[in-house]
Design a protein around this motif. Structure first.
Motif, PDB file in Angstrom:
ATOM      1  N   LEU A 190      46.166  47.975  30.622  1.00 46.99           N
ATOM      2  CA  LEU A 190      47.616  48.072  30.761  1.00 46.99           C
ATOM      3  C   LEU A 190      48.198  49.284  30.042  1.00 46.99           C
ATOM      4  N   ALA A 191      47.756  49.550  28.821  1.00 47.63           N
ATOM      5  CA  ALA A 191      48.292  50.688  28.077  1.00 47.63           C
ATOM      6  C   ALA A 191      48.004  52.004  28.785  1.00 47.63           C
ATOM      7  N   ASP A 192      46.845  52.103  29.406  1.00 50.31           N
ATOM      8  CA  ASP A 192      46.512  53.317  30.158  1.00 50.31           C
ATOM      9  C   ASP A 192      47.440  53.479  31.355  1.00 50.31           C
ATOM     10  N   LEU A 193      47.757  52.382  32.023  1.00 48.14           N
ATOM     11  CA  LEU A 193      48.692  52.445  33.150  1.00 48.14           C
ATOM     12  C   LEU A 193      50.047  52.951  32.682  1.00 48.14           C
ATOM     13  N   ALA A 194      50.502  52.446  31.531  1.00 49.01           N
ATOM     14  CA  ALA A 194      51.795  52.874  30.999  1.00 49.01           C
ATOM     15  C   ALA A 194      51.790  54.369  30.700  1.00 49.01           C
ATOM     16  N   ARG A 195      50.720  54.864  30.090  1.00 51.63           N
ATOM     17  CA  ARG A 195      50.633  56.292  29.764  1.00 51.63           C
ATOM     18  C   ARG A 195      50.634  57.142  31.032  1.00 51.63           C
ATOM     19  N   ARG A 196      49.908  56.704  32.053  1.00 52.86           N
ATOM     20  CA  ARG A 196      49.847  57.464  33.303  1.00 52.86           C
ATOM     21  C   ARG A 196      51.189  57.463  34.018  1.00 52.86           C
ATOM     22  N   GLN A 197      51.896  56.338  33.939  1.00 50.27           N
ATOM     23  CA  GLN A 197      53.202  56.305  34.583  1.00 50.27           C
ATOM     24  C   GLN A 197      54.191  57.205  33.856  1.00 50.27           C
ATOM     25  N   LEU A 198      54.179  57.187  32.532  1.00 53.27           N
ATOM     26  CA  LEU A 198      55.070  58.071  31.780  1.00 53.27           C
ATOM     27  C   LEU A 198      54.766  59.536  32.075  1.00 53.27           C
ATOM     28  N   ALA A 199      53.484  59.877  32.138  1.00 55.64           N
ATOM     29  CA  ALA A 199      53.113  61.257  32.431  1.00 55.64           C
ATOM     30  C   ALA A 199      53.571  61.654  33.831  1.00 55.64           C
ATOM     31  N   HIS A 200      53.393  60.750  34.789  1.00 54.55           N
ATOM     32  CA  HIS A 200      53.812  61.032  36.165  1.00 54.55           C
ATOM     33  C   HIS A 200      55.313  61.241  36.241  1.00 54.55           C
ATOM     34  N   ASP A 202      57.137  62.346  33.899  1.00 53.11           N
ATOM     35  CA  ASP A 202      57.496  63.430  32.981  1.00 53.11           C
ATOM     36  C   ASP A 202      58.380  62.935  31.839  1.00 53.11           C
ATOM     37  N   ILE A 203      57.951  61.832  31.232  1.00 54.25           N
ATOM     38  CA  ILE A 203      58.676  61.237  30.110  1.00 54.25           C
ATOM     39  C   ILE A 203      57.774  61.271  28.877  1.00 54.25           C
ATOM     40  N   ARG A 204      58.291  61.792  27.788  1.00 55.38           N
ATOM     41  CA  ARG A 204      57.519  61.896  26.557  1.00 55.38           C
ATOM     42  C   ARG A 204      57.791  60.659  25.682  1.00 55.38           C
ATOM     43  N   ARG A 205      56.869  59.734  25.724  1.00 55.63           N
ATOM     44  CA  ARG A 205      56.903  58.558  24.860  1.00 55.63           C
ATOM     45  C   ARG A 205      55.483  58.234  24.445  1.00 55.63           C
ATOM     46  N   ARG A 206      55.351  57.723  23.261  1.00 56.16           N
ATOM     47  CA  ARG A 206      54.031  57.333  22.767  1.00 56.16           C
ATOM     48  C   ARG A 206      53.797  55.863  23.080  1.00 56.16           C
ATOM     49  N   VAL A 207      52.647  55.561  23.654  1.00 58.09           N
ATOM     50  CA  VAL A 207      52.265  54.180  23.942  1.00 58.09           C
ATOM     51  C   VAL A 207      51.256  53.726  22.898  1.00 58.09           C
ATOM     52  N   VAL A 208      51.570  52.646  22.211  1.00 57.72           N
ATOM     53  CA  VAL A 208      50.685  52.074  21.192  1.00 57.72           C
ATOM     54  C   VAL A 208      50.195  50.723  21.688  1.00 57.72           C
ATOM     55  N   GLU A 209      48.888  50.568  21.750  1.00 54.58           N
ATOM     56  CA  GLU A 209      48.304  49.307  22.207  1.00 54.58           C
ATOM     57  C   GLU A 209      48.026  48.406  21.004  1.00 54.58           C
ATOM     58  N   VAL A 210      48.450  47.149  21.101  1.00 54.93           N
ATOM     59  CA  VAL A 210      48.195  46.169  20.041  1.00 54.93           C
ATOM     60  C   VAL A 210      47.623  44.897  20.650  1.00 54.93           C
ATOM     61  N   ARG A 211      46.832  44.210  19.890  1.00 57.03           N
ATOM     62  CA  ARG A 211      46.273  42.944  20.354  1.00 57.03           C
ATOM     63  C   ARG A 211      47.221  41.819  19.940  1.00 57.03           C
ATOM     64  N   PHE A 212      47.781  41.122  20.899  1.00 55.50           N
ATOM     65  CA  PHE A 212      48.695  40.032  20.605  1.00 55.50           C
ATOM     66  C   PHE A 212      47.933  38.857  19.992  1.00 55.50           C
ATOM     67  N   PRO A 213      48.572  38.115  19.112  1.00 56.32           N
ATOM     68  CA  PRO A 213      47.888  36.989  18.460  1.00 56.32           C
ATOM     69  C   PRO A 213      47.825  35.757  19.357  1.00 56.32           C
ATOM     70  N   GLY A 214      47.041  34.786  18.932  1.00 59.14           N
ATOM     71  CA  GLY A 214      47.015  33.487  19.571  1.00 59.14           C
ATOM     72  C   GLY A 214      46.298  33.455  20.908  1.00 59.14           C
ATOM     73  N   ALA A 215      46.419  32.290  21.572  1.00 58.34           N
ATOM     74  CA  ALA A 215      45.732  32.084  22.846  1.00 58.34           C
ATOM     75  C   ALA A 215      46.213  33.056  23.915  1.00 58.34           C
ATOM     76  N   TYR A 216      47.497  33.387  23.878  1.00 58.57           N
ATOM     77  CA  TYR A 216      48.050  34.317  24.861  1.00 58.57           C
ATOM     78  C   TYR A 216      47.427  35.703  24.697  1.00 58.57           C
TER      79      TYR A 216
END
Length: 253
Positions: A190-200, A202-216
């Motif tokens: 998912l984070a890679d998709l977000a980075r590719r969409q931002l690049a496409h 032409d939006i400069r934002r940093r995407v940080v991937e985090v592991r959500f806690p719990g069963a979800y």
């Protein structure tokens, strides 16, 4: 055929409506604009007169398991009761691949919806699909600032338009119970998709991937949302979707 669409104005619903009409079906949108309140159960029985199939693509954006369960159970029970009264012969519900062991957060609501449909009085088809190509952009749009936080999520995304075509295919056939899962052509993060969409876009934002806690969080990162071996794969890649009209129509970011 007369097809009612619950959630007709949503991400998938608009394509279900368009596809069904293009195939010559009469479409009945179930929405407040047509006098229907799915949560309250008002106006459903009357508008379903003469309807052959109901396709339910309603959605509730929430991370609360209790809110999700309440929404999907309530809407589904109201739909099934009205369908029984109106003599509707087929209920098609959209769900998500790989959620059996993720009875938490939003997915708890989808599992609850599946249980209500499967135990209900109307012949049914449950169509599980992968996360949409549109999902990364929806998350990005909901975040402000220069940094976007994305959960660690292994997915096999599919275009919402392709999901809609699949749902109309199922609506045109006899009830199947659990239909074969529908997924996209490639495994993605998912984070890679977000980075590719931002690049496409032409939006400069940093995407940080985090592991959500719990069963979800464990479920998102487990790869189960990529689906199992028994599936049908579409052909529209994320890159093709990015460069296509559906991304442009979504307003980009």
């Amino acid at each position: 055929m007369k097809i009612a669409v619950a959630g007709a104005t949503g991400t998938v619903g608009k394509y279900v409506t368009r596809s069904a009409r293009d195939r010559g079906h009469k479409v009945v949108p179930l929405s407040r604009t047509t006098g229907v309140d799915l949560l309250a159960g008002r106006g459903i029985r009357e508008i379903l007169s003469g309807v052959d199939v109901v396709v339910d693509v309603t959605n509730k954006t929430t991370l609360s398991a209790s809110v999700a369960r309440r929404f999907f159970e309530t809407v589904t029970r109201h739909l099934l009761a009205a369908e029984t009264s109106a003599g509707v012969g087929h209920h098609v519900a959209l769900s998500i691949v790989g959620i059996d062991d993720i009875d938490a957060s939003y997915y708890a609501g989808k599992l609850a919806q599946e249980r209500v449909v499967a135990s209900g009085p109307v012949p049914w088809t449950i169509a599980r699909a992968g996360q949409f190509h549109e999902f990364a952009g929806q998350l990005l749009t909901g975040m402000k600032g220069p940094i976007a936080i994305m959960p660690r999520c292994l997915t096999r995304p599919v275009a919402a338009r392709d999901v809609a075509e699949h749902l109309v295919d199922l609506a045109e056939t006899a009830p199947q119970g659990r239909a074969t899962d529908l997924v996209g052509p490639r495994d993605e993060v998912l984070a890679d998709l977000a980075r590719r969409q931002l690049a496409h876009d032409d939006i400069r934002r940093r995407v940080v991937e985090v592991r959500f806690p719990g069963a979800y969080g464990r479920g998102l990162a487990s790869g189960s949302l990529r689906g199992g071996r028994d599936h049908v794969a579409t052909t529209t890649t994320f890159e093709e979707w990015l460069h296509g009209p559906d991304h442009r129509a979504s307003g980009r970011l």
